[in-house]
Design a protein around this motif. Structure first.
Motif, PDB file in Angstrom:
ATOM      1  N   ASN A 179       0.803  -1.224   0.000  1.00  0.00           N
ATOM      2  CA  ASN A 179       0.000   0.000   0.000  1.00  0.00           C
ATOM      3  C   ASN A 179       0.840   1.280   0.000  1.00  0.00           C
ATOM      4  O   ASN A 179       0.297   2.370   0.040  1.00  0.00           O
ATOM      5  CB  ASN A 179      -0.954   0.003   1.197  1.00  0.00           C
ATOM      6  CG  ASN A 179      -0.224  -0.149   2.524  1.00  0.00           C
ATOM      7  OD1 ASN A 179       1.003  -0.188   2.557  1.00  0.00           O
ATOM      8  ND2 ASN A 179      -0.987  -0.268   3.603  1.00  0.00           N
ATOM      9  N   MET A 180       2.172   1.139  -0.019  1.00  0.00           N
ATOM     10  CA  MET A 180       3.059   2.300  -0.169  1.00  0.00           C
ATOM     11  C   MET A 180       4.198   1.920  -1.116  1.00  0.00           C
ATOM     12  O   MET A 180       5.375   1.887  -0.744  1.00  0.00           O
ATOM     13  CB  MET A 180       3.607   2.750   1.191  1.00  0.00           C
ATOM     14  CG  MET A 180       2.561   3.294   2.143  1.00  0.00           C
ATOM     15  SD  MET A 180       3.277   3.930   3.674  1.00  0.00           S
ATOM     16  CE  MET A 180       4.241   5.329   3.063  1.00  0.00           C
ATOM     17  N   PRO A 181       3.838   1.626  -2.388  1.00  0.00           N
ATOM     18  CA  PRO A 181       4.808   1.003  -3.287  1.00  0.00           C
ATOM     19  C   PRO A 181       5.830   1.975  -3.876  1.00  0.00           C
ATOM     20  O   PRO A 181       5.534   3.134  -4.164  1.00  0.00           O
ATOM     21  CB  PRO A 181       3.925   0.421  -4.389  1.00  0.00           C
ATOM     22  CG  PRO A 181       2.742   1.340  -4.422  1.00  0.00           C
ATOM     23  CD  PRO A 181       2.513   1.763  -3.008  1.00  0.00           C
ATOM     24  N   ASP A 182       7.033   1.465  -4.042  1.00  0.00           N
ATOM     25  CA  ASP A 182       8.088   2.117  -4.812  1.00  0.00           C
ATOM     26  C   ASP A 182       8.447   1.219  -5.989  1.00  0.00           C
ATOM     27  O   ASP A 182       8.016   0.060  -6.064  1.00  0.00           O
ATOM     28  CB  ASP A 182       9.325   2.366  -3.949  1.00  0.00           C
ATOM     29  CG  ASP A 182       9.162   3.579  -3.036  1.00  0.00           C
ATOM     30  OD1 ASP A 182       8.868   4.663  -3.568  1.00  0.00           O
ATOM     31  OD2 ASP A 182       9.315   3.431  -1.812  1.00  0.00           O
ATOM     32  N   VAL A 183       9.247   1.755  -6.908  1.00  0.00           N
ATOM     33  CA  VAL A 183       9.723   0.983  -8.046  1.00  0.00           C
ATOM     34  C   VAL A 183      11.159   0.543  -7.762  1.00  0.00           C
ATOM     35  O   VAL A 183      12.008   1.362  -7.413  1.00  0.00           O
ATOM     36  CB  VAL A 183       9.677   1.803  -9.346  1.00  0.00           C
ATOM     37  CG1 VAL A 183      10.242   0.987 -10.514  1.00  0.00           C
ATOM     38  CG2 VAL A 183       8.255   2.237  -9.653  1.00  0.00           C
ATOM     39  N   PHE A 184      11.407  -0.740  -7.922  1.00  0.00           N
ATOM     40  CA  PHE A 184      12.738  -1.303  -7.717  1.00  0.00           C
ATOM     41  C   PHE A 184      13.294  -1.819  -9.040  1.00  0.00           C
ATOM     42  O   PHE A 184      12.529  -2.245  -9.919  1.00  0.00           O
ATOM     43  CB  PHE A 184      12.692  -2.420  -6.677  1.00  0.00           C
ATOM     44  CG  PHE A 184      12.377  -1.935  -5.289  1.00  0.00           C
ATOM     45  CD1 PHE A 184      13.393  -1.668  -4.385  1.00  0.00           C
ATOM     46  CD2 PHE A 184      11.058  -1.702  -4.905  1.00  0.00           C
ATOM     47  CE1 PHE A 184      13.103  -1.200  -3.115  1.00  0.00           C
ATOM     48  CE2 PHE A 184      10.760  -1.239  -3.636  1.00  0.00           C
ATOM     49  CZ  PHE A 184      11.794  -0.977  -2.734  1.00  0.00           C
ATOM     50  N   ALA A 185      14.614  -1.765  -9.180  1.00  0.00           N
ATOM     51  CA  ALA A 185      15.239  -2.153 -10.441  1.00  0.00           C
ATOM     52  C   ALA A 185      16.581  -2.821 -10.182  1.00  0.00           C
ATOM     53  O   ALA A 185      17.248  -2.565  -9.170  1.00  0.00           O
ATOM     54  CB  ALA A 185      15.431  -0.933 -11.338  1.00  0.00           C
ATOM     55  N   ARG A 186      16.962  -3.666 -11.142  1.00  0.00           N
ATOM     56  CA  ARG A 186      18.281  -4.294 -11.083  1.00  0.00           C
ATOM     57  C   ARG A 186      18.720  -4.667 -12.490  1.00  0.00           C
ATOM     58  O   ARG A 186      17.895  -4.993 -13.339  1.00  0.00           O
ATOM     59  CB  ARG A 186      18.255  -5.543 -10.210  1.00  0.00           C
ATOM     60  CG  ARG A 186      19.661  -6.004  -9.831  1.00  0.00           C
ATOM     61  CD  ARG A 186      19.664  -6.744  -8.534  1.00  0.00           C
ATOM     62  NE  ARG A 186      20.975  -6.732  -7.931  1.00  0.00           N
ATOM     63  CZ  ARG A 186      21.282  -7.435  -6.861  1.00  0.00           C
ATOM     64  NH1 ARG A 186      20.374  -8.179  -6.272  1.00  0.00           N
ATOM     65  NH2 ARG A 186      22.509  -7.383  -6.349  1.00  0.00           N
ATOM     66  N   GLY A 187      20.025  -4.610 -12.731  1.00  0.00           N
ATOM     67  CA  GLY A 187      20.577  -4.926 -14.034  1.00  0.00           C
ATOM     68  C   GLY A 187      21.452  -6.166 -14.003  1.00  0.00           C
ATOM     69  O   GLY A 187      22.054  -6.498 -12.982  1.00  0.00           O
ATOM     70  N   PHE A 188      21.529  -6.865 -15.153  1.00  0.00           N
ATOM     71  CA  PHE A 188      22.317  -8.087 -15.301  1.00  0.00           C
ATOM     72  C   PHE A 188      23.107  -7.982 -16.601  1.00  0.00           C
ATOM     73  O   PHE A 188      22.527  -7.874 -17.680  1.00  0.00           O
ATOM     74  CB  PHE A 188      21.374  -9.292 -15.342  1.00  0.00           C
ATOM     75  CG  PHE A 188      22.038 -10.650 -15.235  1.00  0.00           C
ATOM     76  CD1 PHE A 188      23.406 -10.812 -15.313  1.00  0.00           C
ATOM     77  CD2 PHE A 188      21.260 -11.777 -15.052  1.00  0.00           C
ATOM     78  CE1 PHE A 188      23.986 -12.053 -15.220  1.00  0.00           C
ATOM     79  CE2 PHE A 188      21.828 -13.036 -14.949  1.00  0.00           C
ATOM     80  CZ  PHE A 188      23.202 -13.171 -15.037  1.00  0.00           C
ATOM     81  N   ASP A 189      24.444  -7.973 -16.510  1.00  0.00           N
ATOM     82  CA  ASP A 189      25.317  -7.959 -17.688  1.00  0.00           C
ATOM     83  C   ASP A 189      25.562  -9.401 -18.111  1.00  0.00           C
ATOM     84  O   ASP A 189      26.207 -10.169 -17.405  1.00  0.00           O
ATOM     85  CB  ASP A 189      26.639  -7.262 -17.362  1.00  0.00           C
ATOM     86  CG  ASP A 189      27.493  -7.030 -18.604  1.00  0.00           C
ATOM     87  OD1 ASP A 189      27.575  -7.950 -19.442  1.00  0.00           O
ATOM     88  OD2 ASP A 189      28.090  -5.943 -18.731  1.00  0.00           O
ATOM     89  N   LEU A 190      25.038  -9.782 -19.280  1.00  0.00           N
ATOM     90  CA  LEU A 190      25.097 -11.168 -19.735  1.00  0.00           C
ATOM     91  C   LEU A 190      26.428 -11.541 -20.362  1.00  0.00           C
ATOM     92  O   LEU A 190      26.658 -12.712 -20.675  1.00  0.00           O
ATOM     93  CB  LEU A 190      23.955 -11.440 -20.723  1.00  0.00           C
ATOM     94  CG  LEU A 190      22.548 -11.226 -20.176  1.00  0.00           C
ATOM     95  CD1 LEU A 190      21.514 -11.449 -21.268  1.00  0.00           C
ATOM     96  CD2 LEU A 190      22.278 -12.129 -18.999  1.00  0.00           C
ATOM     97  N   VAL A 191      27.296 -10.555 -20.579  1.00  0.00           N
ATOM     98  CA  VAL A 191      28.626 -10.839 -21.119  1.00  0.00           C
ATOM     99  C   VAL A 191      29.626 -11.066 -19.993  1.00  0.00           C
ATOM    100  O   VAL A 191      30.391 -12.031 -19.985  1.00  0.00           O
ATOM    101  CB  VAL A 191      29.101  -9.707 -22.046  1.00  0.00           C
ATOM    102  CG1 VAL A 191      30.537  -9.944 -22.496  1.00  0.00           C
ATOM    103  CG2 VAL A 191      28.185  -9.602 -23.260  1.00  0.00           C
TER     104      VAL A 191
END
Length: 241
Positions: A50-62
């Protein structure tokens, strides 16, 4: 694979309706990096989203590395210091991200609810601008002894792409640095994805090569130039004045 993050809450409640967390996956045009985004409420003691934020993460496939936050093995809270902190109710991330040399900007849009308990009330869509990663952010090694993860870096045939002048009024010079002789074509699209030009350059020798785009008849605005090089794709933004 690897765990990119764990939601603390499962779904949000809006009046008589509930909505599950939605995960979005984006990538570079070349597919060598992927980025995961999702909504979550990460507040101690909270059981509802009920108090959402946006979360993110990156993955380098090389390089087989994932992003860190100040050296910590965790995702980024993208909306933490924004005007929608704790109120990023629904989010959507573009399929492709913007790549500028070693900077990777994630286009994220959130839906702001005027009355969270009543979904019949007006909403506002807002762009979370300028959230990006750089190569140095991919610092946590992913180890998997059973099978290899990632793509072969040797498949890459292009090391760089630049456009000058940019902004442009007439002719734009697209500079490509190729590791080996390659079949090259260019496609120019506008902001809504409509193709406005295609140019087949044929077989281009290795080294730094120039391809001219005549933009004199383009309507002023923002365009994207995509170079297809033996199937590999590089995209740059071009501004026409």
């Amino acid at each position: 694979g690897v765990a990119m993050g764990y939601p603390w809450s499962f779904r949000g409640t809006f009046g008589d309706l509930t909505e599950d967390n939605r995960v979005n996956i984006a990538s570079t045009q070349t597919g060598d990096k992927i980025f995961v985004t999702w909504n979550d409420t990460q507040i101690a003691g909270s059981t509802d989203n009920n108090m959402p934020d946006v979360f993110a993460r990156g993955f380098d496939l090389v390089t087989n590395k994932i992003t860190a936050v100040n050296g910590e093995n965790q995702p980024n809270n993208v909306s933490l210091i924004s005007e929608v902190s704790g109120a990023a109710w629904f989010e959507c991330t573009s399929h492709y991200i913007f790549t500028d040399n070693n900077k990777y900007t994630l286009p994220i849009v959130i839906e702001d609810l005027s009355v969270p308990a009543d979904l019949t009330q007006p909403v506002e869509f807002m762009y979370l601008s300028d959230f990006s990663y750089v190569d140095a952010d991919f610092s946590i090694n992913v180890t998997n002894p059973v099978f290899p993860v990632g793509t072969d870096a040797k498949l890459s045939v292009a090391t760089s792409m630049n456009i000058s002048p940019n902004p442009v009024k007439s002719n734009a010079n697209v500079s490509l640095t190729l590791d080996k002789s390659s079949s090259v074509s260019l496609i120019v699209t506008n902001l809504v994805g409509q193709q406005v030009m295609q140019k087949d350059a044929g077989l281009v020798e290795a080294g730094t090569r120039q391809i001219i785009i005549d933009a004199s008849n383009f309507t002023p605005g923002v365009y994207f130039v995509t170079a297809s090089i033996n199937g590999q794709k590089l995209t740059k933004k071009m501004i026409v004045e």
